[in-house]
Design an enzyme around this catalytic site. Structure first.
Site, PDB file in Angstrom:
ATOM      1  CB  SER A 128      -0.854  -0.010   1.264  1.00  0.00           C
ATOM      2  OG  SER A 128      -1.355   1.272   1.530  1.00  0.00           O
ATOM      3  CD  GLU A 130      -2.350   5.320   4.352  1.00  0.00           C
ATOM      4  OE1 GLU A 130      -2.852   6.158   3.579  1.00  0.00           O
ATOM      5  OE2 GLU A 130      -1.998   5.590   5.511  1.00  0.00           O
ATOM      6  CE1 TYR A 152      -4.142  -1.670   5.530  1.00  0.00           C
ATOM      7  CE2 TYR A 152      -2.951   0.305   4.858  1.00  0.00           C
ATOM      8  CZ  TYR A 152      -3.628  -0.857   4.536  1.00  0.00           C
ATOM      9  OH  TYR A 152      -3.774  -1.219   3.217  1.00  0.00           O
TER      10      TYR A 152
HETATM   11  O1  G4F Z   1     -10.318   6.857   2.189  1.00  0.00           O
HETATM   12  P1  G4F Z   1      -9.370   6.709   3.291  1.00  0.00           P
HETATM   13  O2  G4F Z   1      -9.889   6.053   4.545  1.00  0.00           O
HETATM   14  O3  G4F Z   1      -8.118   5.935   2.685  1.00  0.00           O
HETATM   15  P2  G4F Z   1      -6.606   5.780   3.174  1.00  0.00           P
HETATM   16  O4  G4F Z   1      -6.467   5.987   4.625  1.00  0.00           O
HETATM   17  O5  G4F Z   1      -5.761   6.627   2.289  1.00  0.00           O
HETATM   18  O6  G4F Z   1      -6.327   4.253   2.892  1.00  0.00           O
HETATM   19  C1  G4F Z   1      -6.799   3.584   1.720  1.00  0.00           C
HETATM   20  O7  G4F Z   1      -5.837   3.620   0.705  1.00  0.00           O
HETATM   21  C2  G4F Z   1      -4.625   2.908   0.997  1.00  0.00           C
HETATM   22  C3  G4F Z   1      -3.720   3.021  -0.222  1.00  0.00           C
HETATM   23  O8  G4F Z   1      -2.916   4.130  -0.038  1.00  0.00           O
HETATM   24  C4  G4F Z   1      -4.927   1.457   1.326  1.00  0.00           C
HETATM   25  F1  G4F Z   1      -3.799   0.811   1.621  1.00  0.00           F
HETATM   26  C5  G4F Z   1      -5.889   1.392   2.476  1.00  0.00           C
HETATM   27  O9  G4F Z   1      -6.229   0.039   2.732  1.00  0.00           O
HETATM   28  C6  G4F Z   1      -7.146   2.159   2.101  1.00  0.00           C
HETATM   29  O10 G4F Z   1      -7.735   1.510   1.007  1.00  0.00           O
HETATM   30  O11 G4F Z   1      -8.798   8.148   3.729  1.00  0.00           O
HETATM   31  C7  G4F Z   1      -8.201   9.001   2.785  1.00  0.00           C
HETATM   32  C8  G4F Z   1      -7.920  10.358   3.434  1.00  0.00           C
HETATM   33  C9  G4F Z   1      -7.203  10.270   4.784  1.00  0.00           C
HETATM   34  O12 G4F Z   1      -6.183  11.247   4.823  1.00  0.00           O
HETATM   35  C10 G4F Z   1      -8.250  10.637   5.824  1.00  0.00           C
HETATM   36  O13 G4F Z   1      -7.748  11.290   6.979  1.00  0.00           O
HETATM   37  O14 G4F Z   1      -9.184  10.984   3.726  1.00  0.00           O
HETATM   38  C11 G4F Z   1      -9.111  11.581   4.999  1.00  0.00           C
HETATM   39  N1  G4F Z   1     -10.474  11.700   5.540  1.00  0.00           N
HETATM   40  C12 G4F Z   1     -11.086  12.882   5.840  1.00  0.00           C
HETATM   41  N2  G4F Z   1     -12.304  12.649   6.351  1.00  0.00           N
HETATM   42  C13 G4F Z   1     -11.324  10.699   5.851  1.00  0.00           C
HETATM   43  C14 G4F Z   1     -12.474  11.307   6.361  1.00  0.00           C
HETATM   44  N3  G4F Z   1     -11.194   9.355   5.706  1.00  0.00           N
HETATM   45  C15 G4F Z   1     -12.266   8.593   6.078  1.00  0.00           C
HETATM   46  N4  G4F Z   1     -12.169   7.252   5.913  1.00  0.00           N
HETATM   47  N5  G4F Z   1     -13.411   9.139   6.603  1.00  0.00           N
HETATM   48  C16 G4F Z   1     -13.575  10.487   6.764  1.00  0.00           C
HETATM   49  O15 G4F Z   1     -14.606  10.952   7.234  1.00  0.00           O
END
Ligand code: G4F
Length: 375
Positions: A128, A130, A152
């Site tokens: 990932s 990440e 993670y």
């Molecule tokens: O959509 P996210 O939860 O994805 P994240 O953390 O980037 O991880 C995903 O992508 C990775 C590949 O780089 C995978 F390995 C992993 O398994 C997963 O599929 O969050 C994306 C961004 C973060 O910075 C988070 O802080 O969105 C920001 N965010 C802002 N508000 C939020 C929110 N994320 C989530 N989930 N929910 C919110 O309300």
């Protein structure tokens, strides 16, 4: 001769697209799923239910080494795609131990079982972006150092290193994919992209009044999951195993994503998006942008779906979903509930009604007898 592929995590977004791709390529496709999913097919198997007549599903778990051994012995795959994981970054802050257990121990057990029972099988590991974490420079490529910001990410680095170790020490054909964020209408609602498109669709239909998000300034390199699974397959077709970054090479903020999604349904995101500290992570990854030039050069892979088209596809699918739910006569609160959680599947991405008898009849365990095999 027909090749055999085994997919762990076949019920997820990537697993479902990969199973479709491999079936199109003439593979005999096997999927590993938890027993809980077999017990609850209407909730857990919705992404692959259209494939069930063509694939074979095995009950096994990353938490049981014995079940992994039996599975590999039985299936004898030519290619194994290891996608199963605890993949929600936020959850890893709440329960660090189970994330490590599933992602590190599970991967290690699978590799050890592979070495013993199917050493000639080619193996794909879902790394990932990440893992890059607190990046000092961009774009990130295969040589960029890792600086993880969550357990993670730590678990994915450990999996990545285990794979390199099994490749170098035991000669197993293993590729690590370092995939940047990849989304689609099949994305889980806990991830930010789908949360936004789903909630914007609800707001447009008058079923919700706002959306609460965390860090709006975080930047991600978002591509389409259907294209990213092609890269996984391409990696395993190379003469030598290697590691590849898969990305679009563009980065956009969560705020920009909101702007595009809401404007697609004729709304201004500023009127609806609220920042809620509950969704701010203790340590976030601020900016990811991948350099996929090695994948372009060696695999011949490149993305074609532009990020705004991806958003359009996602939000239109969410709108369709909700309109269909309303059409089958559900009260607005049921639609909202359905759209909020896994129950979304009950409204279906294909024609599917909510009556339990239909669910059991179409997808209950009995009707699937013969397709599920215990490992
Ligand atoms: O959509 P996210 O939860 O994805 P994240 O953390 O980037 O991880 C995903 O992508 C990775 C590949 O780089 C995978 F390995 C992993 O398994 C997963 O599929 O969050 C994306 C961004 C973060 O910075 C988070 O802080 O969105 C920001 N965010 C802002 N508000 C939020 C929110 N994320 C989530 N989930 N929910 C919110 O309300």
């Amino acid at each position: 001769m027909k090749r055999t592929a085994l997919i762990t995590g076949i019920t997820g977004q990537d697993g479902s697209y990969l199973a479709e791709l491999l079936l199109c390529k003439g593979y005999d496709v096997h999927g590993m799923v938890r027993h809980a999913a077999i017990e609850s097919p209407e909730h857990r198997l919705w992404r692959i239910r259209h494939l069930l007549p063509e694939i074979r599903i095995h009950g096994a778990s990353l938490e049981s080494y014995a079940s992994l051994c039996k599975l590999l012995q039985h299936v004898q795959p030519d290619e194994c795609y290891h996608l199963a994981a605890q993949s929600y970054v936020s959850y890893s802050f709440e329960d660090e131990f189970s994330t490590m257990q599933t992602n590190v121990r599970g991967t290690h057990d699978l590799l050890a079982a592979l070495k013993q029972f199917a050493p000639g099988c080619k193996f794909y590991f879902a790394g990932s972006s990440e893992m890059f974490g607190k990046v000092e420079s961009g774009p990130q490529n295969e040589s960029t150092p890792f600086h993880p910001r969550s357990t993670y990410a730590i678990s994915k680095i450990a999996g990545f290193d285990l794979c390199r170790y099994y490749r170098e020490a035991h000669g197993i054909y293993i590729c690590n994919g370092i995939l940047f964020n990849h989304e689609s209408p099949r994305r889980g609602l806990e991830f930010v992209t789908r949360k936004i498109t789903n909630q914007a669709a609800k707001i447009k239909l008058g079923l919700a009044k706002e959306i609460r998000l965390g860090n709006l300034e975080a930047r991600r390199d978002w591509g389409h999951a259907r294209e990213y699974v092609e890269a996984m397959w391409m990696m395993l077709q190379q003469p030598k195993p290697d590691d590849y970054v898969i990305a679009t090479g563009e980065t956009h903020s969560v705020r920009e994503f909101c702007e595009v999604a809401f404007s697609h349904v004729g709304l201004d995101y500023l009127d609806w998006v609220k920042v809620d500290p509950e969704f701010i992570r203790p340590a976030d990854v601020e900016c990811l942008i991948g350099d996929p030039s090695k994948a372009h050069r060696i695999l011949g892979w490149s993305n074609e779906v532009y990020w705004t088209d991806l958003i359009k596809e996602m939000i239109e699918a969410d709108q369709e979903e909700m309109k269909r739910a309303i059409h089958v006569g559900k009260a607005p609160e049921q639609v909202v509930r359905a759209a909020q959680g896994r129950a979304l599947i009950q409204t279906g991405t294909t024609n599917f009604t909510l009556r339990p008898a239909t669910v059991a009849g179409a997808y209950g365990k009995d009707s699937l007898k013969g397709k599920f095999e215990e490992a």
